[in-house]
Each structure stands twice: as structure tokens, then as C-alpha cells.
Design an enzyme around this catalytic site. Structure first.
Site, mmCIF file in Angstrom:
data_model
loop_
_atom_site.group_PDB
_atom_site.id
_atom_site.type_symbol
_atom_site.label_atom_id
_atom_site.label_comp_id
_atom_site.label_asym_id
_atom_site.label_seq_id
_atom_site.Cartn_x
_atom_site.Cartn_y
_atom_site.Cartn_z
ATOM 1 N N GLU A 126 0.873 -1.182 0.000
ATOM 2 C CA GLU A 126 0.000 0.000 0.000
ATOM 3 C C GLU A 126 0.903 1.222 0.000
ATOM 4 O OE1 GLU A 126 -2.510 -0.168 3.516
ATOM 5 O OE2 GLU A 126 -2.753 -2.313 3.220
ATOM 6 N N LYS A 128 2.279 4.609 1.533
ATOM 7 C CA LYS A 128 2.351 5.191 2.872
ATOM 8 C C LYS A 128 1.970 6.659 2.734
ATOM 9 C CE LYS A 128 5.317 5.336 6.919
ATOM 10 N NZ LYS A 128 5.085 6.712 7.261
ATOM 11 N N ASP A 130 1.332 10.351 3.832
ATOM 12 C CA ASP A 130 1.993 11.186 4.836
ATOM 13 C C ASP A 130 0.964 12.113 5.487
ATOM 14 O OD1 ASP A 130 4.142 11.852 6.300
ATOM 15 O OD2 ASP A 130 5.013 13.221 4.840
ATOM 16 N N TYR A 238 -7.249 2.000 6.142
ATOM 17 C CA TYR A 238 -6.354 0.877 5.832
ATOM 18 C C TYR A 238 -6.422 -0.308 6.800
ATOM 19 C CZ TYR A 238 -3.127 3.780 8.690
ATOM 20 O OH TYR A 238 -2.564 4.551 9.662
ATOM 21 N N LYS A 369 10.648 2.972 2.921
ATOM 22 C CA LYS A 369 10.624 4.420 2.667
ATOM 23 C C LYS A 369 11.427 4.780 1.413
ATOM 24 C CE LYS A 369 9.824 7.133 5.881
ATOM 25 N NZ LYS A 369 9.665 7.404 7.291
ATOM 26 N N CYS A 463 30.877 28.540 26.719
ATOM 27 C CA CYS A 463 29.437 28.395 26.484
ATOM 28 C C CYS A 463 28.844 29.742 26.070
ATOM 29 C CB CYS A 463 28.754 27.882 27.755
ATOM 30 S SG CYS A 463 26.960 27.843 27.617
ATOM 31 N N CYS A 466 26.501 30.851 29.210
ATOM 32 C CA CYS A 466 26.945 31.158 30.573
ATOM 33 C C CYS A 466 28.433 31.508 30.628
ATOM 34 C CB CYS A 466 26.657 29.987 31.509
ATOM 35 S SG CYS A 466 27.677 28.543 31.168
ATOM 36 N N CYS A 481 28.599 21.889 27.817
ATOM 37 C CA CYS A 481 28.687 22.835 28.910
ATOM 38 C C CYS A 481 28.385 22.008 30.157
ATOM 39 C CB CYS A 481 27.652 23.940 28.744
ATOM 40 S SG CYS A 481 27.617 25.034 30.172
ATOM 41 N N CYS A 486 23.978 26.406 34.321
ATOM 42 C CA CYS A 486 23.921 27.126 33.032
ATOM 43 C C CYS A 486 22.451 27.407 32.715
ATOM 44 C CB CYS A 486 24.534 26.282 31.921
ATOM 45 S SG CYS A 486 24.281 27.019 30.294
HETATM 46 S S1 IVH Z 1 -0.472 0.453 8.721
HETATM 47 C C1 IVH Z 1 0.447 -1.383 13.040
HETATM 48 N N1 IVH Z 1 -0.821 1.510 6.369
HETATM 49 O O1 IVH Z 1 2.452 5.388 8.763
HETATM 50 C C2 IVH Z 1 0.791 -0.310 12.066
HETATM 51 N N2 IVH Z 1 0.095 2.894 8.073
HETATM 52 O O2 IVH Z 1 5.062 4.980 10.181
HETATM 53 C C3 IVH Z 1 -0.380 0.123 11.280
HETATM 54 N N3 IVH Z 1 0.549 5.182 7.375
HETATM 55 O O3 IVH Z 1 1.323 5.440 12.092
HETATM 56 C C4 IVH Z 1 -0.046 1.111 10.258
HETATM 57 N N4 IVH Z 1 -0.151 4.973 5.306
HETATM 58 O O4 IVH Z 1 -0.019 6.764 10.378
HETATM 59 C C5 IVH Z 1 -0.388 1.727 7.621
HETATM 60 N N5 IVH Z 1 -1.219 2.293 4.232
HETATM 61 C C6 IVH Z 1 -0.790 2.511 5.481
HETATM 62 C C7 IVH Z 1 -0.305 3.769 5.902
HETATM 63 C C8 IVH Z 1 0.139 3.906 7.219
HETATM 64 C C9 IVH Z 1 0.363 5.803 6.206
HETATM 65 C C10 IVH Z 1 1.133 5.824 8.577
HETATM 66 C C11 IVH Z 1 0.403 5.527 9.859
HETATM 67 C C12 IVH Z 1 1.445 4.964 10.781
HETATM 68 C C13 IVH Z 1 2.712 5.413 10.143
HETATM 69 C C14 IVH Z 1 3.832 4.449 10.499
#
Ligand code: IVH
Length: 727
Positions: A126, A128, A130, A238, A369, A463, A466, A481, A486
């Protein structure tokens, strides 16, 4: 949609209104779903607006007809005063990171060692997203709670704001919903909306959001849901959790008949009957089984009315995961929202359940990532910052540059060695890099672009705060320091104490801390609890009301749990997660203060270095005096009965010792398995030991266990024992 064309006939005005209200809700919900989830508008805006106003009007005349899932209830009337904390039923874990396919391979090897008998498996890839994770709770199909992740254990109740997110259904599209359904997913802002918000903020002279994730977090925490509604948050679901689904529904064999749930009748578009038909009164003709796999869960979420990211793919091998990862390394740049990687999950939910979690992460999922982004910019100044531990960090102040969706204007230069290695100078053009959550850093200097007449940067010998001489110990990269009074160290320690994850003292911002330290009002965090309103009012620009509020906020912080106090003390390496782990094992400050180093180090997740830092902190007389003063001030230095997570699992009350090299499990992994099943792991064999887990080259512990007649287990027997408890 024929219902809208034929006004309902009824015998009384009340039933007439009721049926019209229901009809309007159905049409509006369907239109809203088509627009916000399917991105496929089916009703002209003017028609939608008129129907919506008609519904509003009818509900005004008949307030008794208002239900929490009515489309008019998406925006609350009054702003909230604050958000309540909510404890998650199941913690929201974060994910372990892998930065390339080789690291992904290592992750695969690790989980396979935990389940060595598994021959075939599949992954779901899937994107990820942000944004910010949300946990949504539906009771009998109706959305009753939306909570942020918080620290993973406790989040904030942002239900009213969550209701404004149009792609989140207020009612699940199920005819006979299970009593409780929990859905998790990511709230996010599209890049377009993010840019628009920042433009508006710029015009209003407000600080800009650094990236869409921060803007999402800021929006979710807005007290006025009307503001939130304007920000057009979005949501991808998800994870689906139905209590009992893993224990009953997910088995290798077919699930029992009761584990199917009816979905409303089928609609023409292939989607299972969303908001169509006659309001869910007809017998359902779409039935589905409780999902056994992640890929099916995603489909079920979609059928329930959620927006699910379409870029989901079932992969059968590491190579296929690699292909997906490569494909989206470029395709993601054309998506209308930010993604920072791929989440790879094991498809089988029963295998997920079997693998479980480490202290921090699920073993069944990993975040793959994309590499950090890099960009050139110019060094405008080089400054040094004194932190809470006295560490002096050189910083490059940069001409602001966009990086991985953030505006970067400062980057760490780490330490004196790094400064010398880079030979970085004011006026230099440098390449900066940002990787995920990590503070941006200067990667290299482009010497060919160096202007004439620059000078090498020298770390100060005193420093900057201080003026005491700085110290750099042999074999240490850090310059420090070491002046205990301080003002910079004190200031940082107090800011940390008051911070959100620690004692959360609202109103005690950096500005005031600076003043209090300057006026000599506080020398340690314990002094905060002696501050009086009169004293505070002597500080410049502090009025009576603010002084009162601050004294009250400080007083309230006495109710914060022991884990937060421990985190607030600012012991090296003790972040909020380690603090929580320690507190679970040492329910009082005295038990921790008196613990031997080995005892602390034997806790899963706490290594030698961390244990040493904790042990040494409690050996400093000034720190013990501080603990005594905090105790006298009434702070929580012990867990309340309800804050200790009850130990559950089949190994409760059993003590294990692990010795020798195990064939596949690392020592820590074996310890985690035992602890997750409720058992205790000790470092030394005694009469209290129930089992000795023995690997190769076991030494004196094995001898002692033999003398005491303690049961021995091989790794395979341990795995068998733990697996049998789960059945
Ligand atoms: S699964 C048990 N699926 O990424 C973990 N997370 O770095 C369940 N995130 O806290 C997470 N897209 O906020 C999952 N397709 C996806 C995601 C996803 C974004 C985020 C989520 C998580 C963070 C982890």
C-alpha cells in the site's frame, strides 16, 4: 433516486416529516459518497444545496428527528473547550522503517525466523500516506468516536472534527453491523488544499505550516469544527478491526456462518449498495464473510463506504514488492497527496496475529521508505545551541529551501568533528538532506561556489549562554557545557518538563521559561511548584489572569501519571516509549531508584546503555533530592492501579531464563515472545525460575538449573509452547 420525486404520503405531519427527513438523508449521503469517496459527482451542486437546506429546515422544526449520523451533524455548533484523552482499545503502533529492498529482505528474514514453518505467504503493498493516523469507532454502525494516535496508547478525542471529513461515513453501509467496528487510516490534506491554506495564512500574517502532515495535525487539533470543515481534510482507511474477528473469524479453515455480515443491497456501479434502495429495510442481497486477509479487509472497508487507496497490490515475492516500490518512486510524484514510502503488510491475518508485535512495531508490516530528498542552499550564519544535556550543537542557518515537502531553514552540523570535516563557512553553498522525521543535515559543501574572503568556522571554547569553558571528553564527539547552573540547560530542562508529552503544562512556553530563569525564580523543575501568583506578577508582561492560569496549570500537572514524570525528568535515552516500558516494570520511583543495573537491562527493549543512564541518574544526590521535592509537591511517582497494563496471556506467573545461542531467535526476540505471552524473563537462575530456555554453548546457568531441577526448553519447545497458548 426515485424517492425524491415522489413525496411520501402519510397520515400525520410527524410521520410525514420523519419519512422526508430519512429520504433526504439517504439522497444527500449517496451524493456525498459519490462526490467525496468515488470522486464521481452525481448530483448538481444547486440540487444538493437545496436538499441539504430542506433537511436543515425540517430538523429545525423537528429537533427530535436529529440523529448523530445525519449529514447536518458533520459540523458542530459550538467550538470545543479542549480535547479529552482517550485510551486506545488496541495501541496504535508505528512501523519499522526499511530504506531499500535489501533492508526489506532483512526484515523478511527476521519475521521468517519467528515463523520458520511458514512456506508460502503473500504481501499487500500500500502507499504510505503522509498524514496523521486516526482510529474511528463505530457502534452499531454509527460513528461514535474519532481519536488521534497520540503516543500510540492514549490519543485525543477529535470526534467532532473527524465528522467534518466527508470521506468518512457517519454510518457504515451495513444492514446488520457488528456492535463495534474499529477502522484505522490516515487523515491527510491534498497538496492543493495544503498550498491554499498556506497562502491564506501568509496573507493573514500567520506562521506557515511546514508540510501537509503538520497542517493535518494542526487542523485535527482545531477546537472549532467549523474551521476544520473548511480545511477539507481527507481520509484513506487501511485497517479494519472487529472485536473477535481474529480469535473467531480468522482461522485456516472457513469461518463460522455467524461471521458474515450483511452489506446493503447491490447498486449498479458494482459497489455494494451504498445508500441506495429503500434505506436498508429490504433483506440484504450482498453478504460478505469477515475478511481473512488484508487485501479483503481493504475491499470490505471500501464496501462499508470508506475511501481506500486504489494503489494496492498483492505481491507474491520480494521481487514483486521491489517492482511496486520502484514503480511508485516516480509515480508518487504525480499523486495529488504526499506519500513517503510503501507499507508492506503480510496478507494473511492469521499469520499477522501469529507474528504479533515487538515492543514498538508489528512484526507483520514494514514501511519501505523512499530515500531522503536533497537540495542546494546557502549558509547565512552558523550558530551554536546548548541543549538540555549541555550538549553544544553547531547549526547552519540556511536560506529557506523546500525539501521533502518542508521548508528547511536550519540544519544540524552535529559536532565539532563534523564542522571540521565539512569545512563549512558562512556564505557557502551546501547540499542539505532531509529523511523523514530526522532533522535536516548538511550533506556536503560545494567548494567551487565558495565566495572569496570566507573564514573557517571555529567552535567556541566557552558556552555562549553562561560563558563557562566548554568541555570535550576524550573519545566523545560532543562538546558540553558542564555548568549545572547554566541557564540554557535549566531552560531546556524546564521546557522539556512542561512539554506536551511530559507534564503538559499549558501556558508555560519558552518565552516565560526564559524570563523565570533570568529572574532566578526557578533553579530546578521542582521550583515550579512553589511559584506564587504574586511572584509571577513581578515578571514583565505577566498579568494577574495569566499568573493565575499558569499556577493552576502547574498544579494540574501534579495529576500526570508517573510515566510522564519519568519522561519529564529528561534522563538520557528515556523518551516517552522507554519511560512507559520502565514504568510497566517499575511501578514506583523507589523500585526504579533501587533497581540493580542488570535488572533494568534485562527488560526487553531497554539495553545496557539505557539501563546505565537510568542507574547513574539515580546515583546523583542532587537528582534524589529533586525526586524528594517532587514527592513533597504531590507529583505522581507511582502507577495508579489502573495505569499498569494488566498482564494477560498463558505464561502469567511463570519466570523464564534464556541462556546460550538459540538456533534462530535472537535473545531479545525470545524474551519478547515470553513477555508478550505474559511471562517474566529474568537474568539469573534461582528457585523461582520455572523454565530455562537453552541454546548452544550454555554455561553456568544450565548447570545451576540442572542442580535445581528446573524444566529445560529448546527454542522449538518454547515456540510450540507459545503457539499452543494462542490456539
Ligand atoms: S499500517 C500497526 N498503512 O504510517 C501499524 N500505516 O510509520 C499500522 N501510514 O502510524 C499502520 N499509510 O499513520 C499503515 N497504508 C498505510 C499507511 C500507514 C500511512 C502511517 C500511519 C502509521 C505510520 C507508520
Amino acid at each position: 433516486m426515485s424517492a425524491t420525486q415522489q413525496p411520501a404520503t402519510s397520515h400525520s405531519a410527524q410521520t410525514n416529516a420523519q419519512s422526508r427527513v430519512e429520504e433526504l438523508r439517504r439522497v444527500i449521503q449517496k451524493a456525498s459518497y459519490d462526490y467525496y469517496v468515488l470522486d464521481n459527482p452525481t448530483l448538481p451542486d444547486e440540487v444538493y444545496d437545496r436538499l441539504y437546506r430542506e433537511l436543515q429546515e425540517l430538523e429545525k422544526q423537528h429537533p427530535e428527528l436529529i440523529t448523530p449520523d445525519s449529514p447536518t451533524q458533520r459540523v458542530g455548533e459550538r467550538p470545543a473547550a479542549r480535547f479529552n484523552s482517550v485510551k486506545h482499545n488496541v495501541p496504535l503502533y508505528s512501523l519499522e522503517n526499511a530504506f531499500n529492498i535489501a533492508e526489506f529482505g532483512n526484515w523478511q528474514e527476521r519475521w521468517r525466523r519467528v515463523a520458520p514453518d511458514v512456506q508460502s505467504f503473500e504481501y499487500v503493498c500500500e502507499l504510505k500516506i503522509d498524514g496523521n493516523a486516526l482510529a474511528l469507532t463505530y457502534e452499531n454502525g454509527v460513528l461514535v468516536r474519532g481519536a488521534t494516535r497520540g503516543d500510540g496508547i492514549t490519543g485525543e478525542d477529535v470526534t467532532q472534527n473527524v465528522k467534518t471529513i466527508r470521506s468518512i461515513p457517519l454510518r457504515l453501509n451495513l444492514d446488520n453491523p457488528p456492535p463495534i467496528v474499529e477502522v484505522r487510516g490516515e487523515a491527510f490534506l491534498s497538496l492543493e488544499v495544503f498550498e491554499q491554506i498556506n497562502k491564506e495564512r501568509e496573507q493573514a500574517g500567520e506562521a506557515l505550516f511546514a508540510n501537509p502532515r503538520n497542517a493535518t495535525a494542526g487542523t485535527l487539533r482545531q477546537l472549532d469544527s467549523k474551521v476544520v470543515a473548511k480545511r477539507r481534510l481527507d481520509f484513506f482507511a487501511y485497517t479494519l478491526q472487529i472485536p473477535g474477528m481474529l480469535s473467531e473469524g480468522v482461522q485456516e479453515e472457513a469461518p463460522p456462518a455467524e461471521s458474515s455480515i450483511a452489506v446493503s443491497s447491490e447498486s449498479p456501479g458494482g459497489q455494494l449498495g451504498l445508500f441506495d434502495g429503500d434505506g436498508g429495510q429490504s433483506p440484504a442481497n450482498g453478504e460478505f464473510k469477515i475478511p481473512q486477509t488484508q487485501i479483503d479487509s481493504l475491499d470490505v472497508l471500501s464496501q462499508m463506504g470508506f475511501k481506500v487507496n486504489p494503489n494496492r497490490v498483492l505481491c507474491k515475492s520480494l521481487e514483486e514488492v521491489g517492482d511496486y516500490y520502484d514503480r511508485f518512486s516516480t509515480e508518487r510524484l504525480n499523486l495529488p497527496y504526499m506519500t513517503d514510502g510503501v507499507v508492506v503488510k503480510i496478507n494473511s491475518l492469521s499469520l499477522q496475529q501469529r507474528l504479533g508485535f515487538t515492543q514498538k512495531f508489528p512484526r507483520w508490516a514494514v514501511a519501505l521508505k523512499y530515500p531522503a530528498e536533497e537540495a542546494p542552499t546557502i549558509v547565512e550564519n552558523i550558530s551554536v545551541n546548548v541543549g538540555r544535556t549541555g550538549a553544544v550543537t553547531p547549526l547552519a542557518e540556511l536560506r529557506p529551501v523546500q525539501l521533502a515537502g518542508t521548508t528547511v531553514s536550519r540544519a544540524t552540523l552535529h559536532n565539532a568533528d563534523r564542522v571540521a570535516e565539512l569545512d563549512i563557512r558562512i556564505g557557502d553553498t551546501v547540499i542539505v538532506r532531509k529523511a523523514g522525521e530526522i532533522i535536516p543535515e548538511v550533506l556536503r559543501v560545494l567548494p567551487e561556489l565558495r565566495p572569496a574572503g570566507t573564514q573557517a568556522f571555529q567552535m567556541p571554547s566557552c558556552c555562549p549562554e553562561c560563558s563557562q569553558p566548554l568541555v570535550r571528553e576524550d573519545n566523545e564527539a560532543v562538546t558540553r557545557c558542564v555548568n549545572v547552573s547554566c541557564p540554557a540547560i535549566l531552560r531546556e530542562a524546564i521546557i522539556h518538563w512542561a512539554s506536551k508529552g511530559a507534564l503538559d503544562i499549558r501556558g508555560l512556553g519558552e518565552k516565560w521559561v526564559l524570563q523565570f530563569v533570568k529572574h532566578g525564580l526557578i533553579q530546578t523543575v521542582a521550583d515550579l511548584y512553589d511559584l506564587t501568583i504574586d511572584q509571577l506578577m513581578q515578571v514583565e508582561r505577566m498579568g494577574k489572569k495569566s499568573a493565575q492560569n499558569l499556577v493552576e496549570a502547574i498544579d494540574r500537572s501534579k495529576q500526570q501519571p508517573w510515566s510522564r514524570v519519568l519522561y519529564g525528568l529528561g534522563i538520557r535515552h528515556i523518551g516517552s516509549v522507554n519511560a512507559q516500558t520502565l514504568v510497566e516494570n517499575f511501578p514506583t520511583v523507589d523500585s526504579l531508584a533501587q533497581a540493580e543495573m542488570a535488572e533494568i537491562a534485562s527488560i526487553y527493549g531497554i539495553g545496557d546503555e539505557i539501563a546505565q543512564a537510568v542507574y547513574q541518574w539515580f546515583r546523583v544526590p542532587a537528582n534524589l533530592a529533586l525526586v524528594d521535592r517532587l514527592r513533597a509537591a504531590g507529583l505522581q511517582l507511582a502507577s495508579g492501579a489502573d495505569s499498569i497494563r494488566p498482564k494477560t496471556g498463558g505464561l502469567v506467573g511463570k519466570t523464564f531464563v534464556v541462556t546460550g545461542t538459540l538456533p534462530t531467535l535472537k535473545r531479545d526476540e525470545a524474551k519478547a515472545l515470553i513477555q508478550e505471552a505474559g511471562g517474566k524473563v529474568s537474568d539469573s537462575v534461582s528457585k523461582k525460575t520455572d523454565y530455562l530456555v537453552v541454546g548452544d554453548d550454555a554455561g553456568s546457568k544450565l548447570e545451576k538449573a540442572q542442580k535445581l531441577g528446573i524444566t529445560q526448553l529448546s527454542e522449538a519447545q518454547l515456540l510450540e509452547l507459545v503457539a499452543s497458548l494462542k490456539e
